[in-house]
Design a protein around this motif. Sequence first.
Motif, PDB file in Angstrom:
ATOM      1  N   GLU A 141      46.105  50.310  36.659  1.00  0.00           N
ATOM      2  CA  GLU A 141      45.818  50.767  38.025  1.00  0.00           C
ATOM      3  C   GLU A 141      44.570  51.647  38.039  1.00  0.00           C
ATOM      4  O   GLU A 141      43.711  51.510  38.914  1.00  0.00           O
ATOM      5  N   LYS A 144      41.483  49.399  37.225  1.00  0.00           N
ATOM      6  CA  LYS A 144      41.188  48.509  38.356  1.00  0.00           C
ATOM      7  C   LYS A 144      40.445  49.277  39.453  1.00  0.00           C
ATOM      8  O   LYS A 144      39.445  48.791  40.007  1.00  0.00           O
ATOM      9  N   GLU A 147      36.834  49.834  38.285  1.00  0.00           N
ATOM     10  CA  GLU A 147      36.011  48.627  38.236  1.00  0.00           C
ATOM     11  C   GLU A 147      35.743  48.044  39.607  1.00  0.00           C
ATOM     12  O   GLU A 147      34.724  47.390  39.827  1.00  0.00           O
ATOM     13  N   GLU A 148      36.653  48.253  40.550  1.00  0.00           N
ATOM     14  CA  GLU A 148      36.472  47.719  41.910  1.00  0.00           C
ATOM     15  C   GLU A 148      35.214  48.271  42.559  1.00  0.00           C
ATOM     16  O   GLU A 148      34.515  47.561  43.285  1.00  0.00           O
ATOM     17  N   VAL A 162      38.375  43.374  36.962  1.00  0.00           N
ATOM     18  CA  VAL A 162      39.263  43.436  38.128  1.00  0.00           C
ATOM     19  C   VAL A 162      40.233  42.261  38.118  1.00  0.00           C
ATOM     20  O   VAL A 162      41.432  42.410  38.344  1.00  0.00           O
ATOM     21  N   CYS A 165      42.825  42.781  35.390  1.00  0.00           N
ATOM     22  CA  CYS A 165      43.762  43.838  35.782  1.00  0.00           C
ATOM     23  C   CYS A 165      44.793  43.312  36.774  1.00  0.00           C
ATOM     24  O   CYS A 165      45.990  43.607  36.657  1.00  0.00           O
ATOM     25  N   GLU A 166      44.333  42.534  37.735  1.00  0.00           N
ATOM     26  CA  GLU A 166      45.237  42.000  38.762  1.00  0.00           C
ATOM     27  C   GLU A 166      46.271  41.052  38.150  1.00  0.00           C
ATOM     28  O   GLU A 166      47.451  41.090  38.495  1.00  0.00           O
TER      29      GLU A 166
END
Length: 363
Positions: A141, A144, A147-148, A162, A165-166
């Motif tokens: 979390e 992510k 990186e977003e 991303v 991570c998802e």
Amino acid sequence: MGLSCGIVGLPNVGKSTIFNALTNAGAQSANYPFCTIEPNVGVVPMRDARLDKVAGIIGSAQTIYNTVEFLDIAGLVKGASKGEGLGNQFLANIRETDAITHVVRCFDDDNVVHVEGSVEPLRDADIINTELMIADMESLEKRKKKEERAAKSGDKDAKIFVSLCERFLAALDGGQPARKVDVDKDELSYANQLHLLTRKPMLYVANTEDASEDNEHVTAVRELAASEGADVVVLSGAMEADIAELDDEQERAMFLEELGLSESGLDRMAQAAFRLLGLQTYFTAGPKEARAWTIRAGWKAPQAAGVIHTDFERGFIKAEVYGCEELFEHGSESAVASAGKKRLEGKEYVMREGDVVLFRFNV
């Protein structure tokens, strides 16, 4: 190339007993002295009867084994991710290990209190696995979110992070470890940089009262491991501690023989971790030393030579090779050569488990 394993488990499952046996065994090896890097880290030799035999035939003055680094952290408890107990504070220490050794209690002893009140391996293993998954989710979390921001500005690397991570979060949220997520070859280096605990190969260690015991608890651990594609080693931590205290190798061998064992549980544990990671061993041997070297399965001769020294890979010419089993069969290097079993191999030769090699190189 070293091998490192993080040791996890509930409190009072025998984790410390096994770790102490490991470190004591390493301390008493004349060929590779035990090294304490931190109070909870031990580097120990991975005994190999084949190497001992090679050294004896060649007449090597010294024997140097492969090594395994074991890192022991405080026992995890239910709710560790929310601050319960001490173990969660140390999870970061095992994020960069190659594999995880999960010790599960498979013995009943009223004198050793169980933190959950009873011995139930599946429940105990689930507690640890859940805490590892929660720790990974928290780590993902945070990564992510970071990186977003970069992905929005068009950073290609950030977009890959991303996406990973998802996908990992979706698996973990569904109760599956990160190792269940398929990662493309071009994503592999990115996934490795996330250092996820549940993406690491896991070896279950069923700690019993008697190393030969195969009780209902052990059966449960075997079934769990089989469902996850993991390996299992059954050993008795208390018995391993007794074995580790024996200085004399002959005395140690006799003790194992009396127990009906050909090797200690700790040796089997290290070897299982080796297999889990797709590693293999080759040997070099001469008058000064016989030595084991760790490589990845499928490596070619120049890559294997590079483990000794980068110059060996850069200036690789040929490799003189024969199998250790051929040496055992014929009794000497000259006899192996006379039998036509000693070969000259080039750059495309794929190394085999147990090869005895002399590299020719020029730089």
